[in-house]
Motif scaffolding. Structure first.
Motif, PDB file in Angstrom:
ATOM      1  N   GLN A  35       0.814  -1.214   0.000  1.00 23.56           N
ATOM      2  CA  GLN A  35       0.000   0.000   0.000  1.00 23.56           C
ATOM      3  C   GLN A  35       0.852   1.272   0.000  1.00 23.56           C
ATOM      4  OE1 GLN A  35      -3.501   0.095  -0.072  1.00 23.56           O
ATOM      5  NE2 GLN A  35      -3.243  -2.085  -0.499  1.00 23.56           N
TER       6      GLN A  35
ATOM      7  N   ALA B  46      -3.850   5.518  -1.270  1.00 19.57           N
ATOM      8  CA  ALA B  46      -4.195   4.105  -1.407  1.00 19.57           C
ATOM      9  C   ALA B  46      -5.705   3.926  -1.367  1.00 19.57           C
ATOM     10  CB  ALA B  46      -3.538   3.295  -0.289  1.00 19.57           C
ATOM     11  N   SER B  47      -6.366   4.704  -0.509  1.00 17.85           N
ATOM     12  CA  SER B  47      -7.825   4.637  -0.430  1.00 17.85           C
ATOM     13  C   SER B  47      -8.462   5.098  -1.736  1.00 17.85           C
ATOM     14  CB  SER B  47      -8.316   5.509   0.736  1.00 17.85           C
ATOM     15  OG  SER B  47      -9.722   5.545   0.784  1.00 17.85           O
TER      16      SER B  47
ATOM     17  N   ALA C 229      -8.161   2.410  -4.297  1.00 20.07           N
ATOM     18  CA  ALA C 229      -9.093   1.311  -4.035  1.00 20.07           C
ATOM     19  C   ALA C 229     -10.510   1.681  -4.467  1.00 20.07           C
ATOM     20  CB  ALA C 229      -9.078   0.957  -2.543  1.00 20.07           C
TER      21      ALA C 229
ATOM     22  N   SER D 271      -1.771   6.813   2.797  1.00 22.84           N
ATOM     23  CA  SER D 271      -2.996   6.098   3.146  1.00 22.84           C
ATOM     24  C   SER D 271      -4.180   6.615   2.353  1.00 22.84           C
ATOM     25  CB  SER D 271      -3.261   6.241   4.651  1.00 22.84           C
ATOM     26  OG  SER D 271      -4.483   5.627   5.004  1.00 22.84           O
TER      27      SER D 271
END
Length: 260
Positions: A149, A177-178, A181, A174
């Motif tokens: 990630q 990465a979210s 996704a 983070s």
């Protein structure tokens, strides 16, 4: 009694409470235990979705046996800056729980919290194993996930040991990465439109989902890039005797969410 070891009956009550969707605090009140005790118990034994009383009881006995028989070795350094170790531990559990509730798997959240709470931002595999009281394989699996990630990287220290490191950009990574996704889900929703038919109620629903998720992913990535400078300003700059930046500065363009 509060402060003593959990009994098998208490563990069964914890499992029942989790099955009923109760919060850790509610379960703890029913047991007359601190919330931190219940939180730690659940996180050590599979997390809220996989906790089982019988397995938790067995694992606790095995850990106690290992502690009695294992040779003494170097421990993770004592907390710096005069911090209360109990308070830090309790906060680590709270931070871990927050990440788990956001969707991060339990072991990954525990490793992330352990790294985040160190001043150095790094630990070796052996230090993580001792600190979390888990197997080396569990740590390795968690690191592989976090590294994939972009949230953790590896480096060698002066003793040639491999260390796992987080940077000040951890929250930025983070968020990105979210966003990636969410974009992947949007692309999958678009495929559903073709399968279901764009003129059908289900096809229209999936088309709306895809557009909504695209908007959310793009907004998340844009906000993360715009706010990235915050992660490099404030206390750290002042602590080193250099003035913090007065406003945002240009930074490198962030990678766009996948599929854009």
């Amino acid at each position: 009694m509060p402060g003593g070891r959990l009994t098998q009956q208490e563990r069964q009550q914890i499992a029942s409470g989790l099955a009923d969707g109760l919060a850790y605090a509610e379960v703890a009140r029913g047991l007359g235990r601190p919330t931190s005790t219940v939180t730690r118990e659940v996180m050590r034994n599979g997390g809220p979705t996989a906790y089982r009383a019988d397995l938790a009881q067995r694992a606790t006995g095995q850990r106690a046996h290992r502690r009695r028989t294992a040779p003494r070795g170097p421990r993770v350094p004592v907390r710096a800056h005069g911090r209360d170790d109990g308070a830090v531990r309790a906060y680590e559990e709270s931070f871990t729980t927050a990440m788990m509730q956001s969707g991060m798997p339990a072991m990954m959240a525990r490793v992330m919290a352990a790294l985040s709470l160190t001043d150095s931002g790094s630990l070796t595999a052996a230090e993580l194993v001792r600190h979390l009281d888990v197997s080396p394989a569990s740590v390795s699996k968690a690191i592989a996930f976090l590294e994939g990630q972009g949230m953790v990287r590896r480096q060698r220290d002066e003793r040639r040991r491999e260390r796992y490191v987080i940077d000040d950009d951890i929250m930025y990574e983070s968020m990105m990465a979210s966003a990636r996704a969410v974009t992947r889900i949007a692309r999958t929703a678009e495929e559903g439109v073709g399968v279901l038919g764009s003129g059908t109620p289900a096809g229209v629903r999936f088309g709306n989902i895809a557009r909504f998720l695209d908007f959310v992913a793009e907004s998340t990535a844009r906000a993360a890039e715009q706010g990235r400078e915050i992660l490099h300003s404030g206390l750290p700059a002042a602590a080193h005797g250099t003035p913090a930046p007065e406003g945002p500065t240009a930074s490198q363009p962030a990678e766009r969410p996948e599929g854009r």
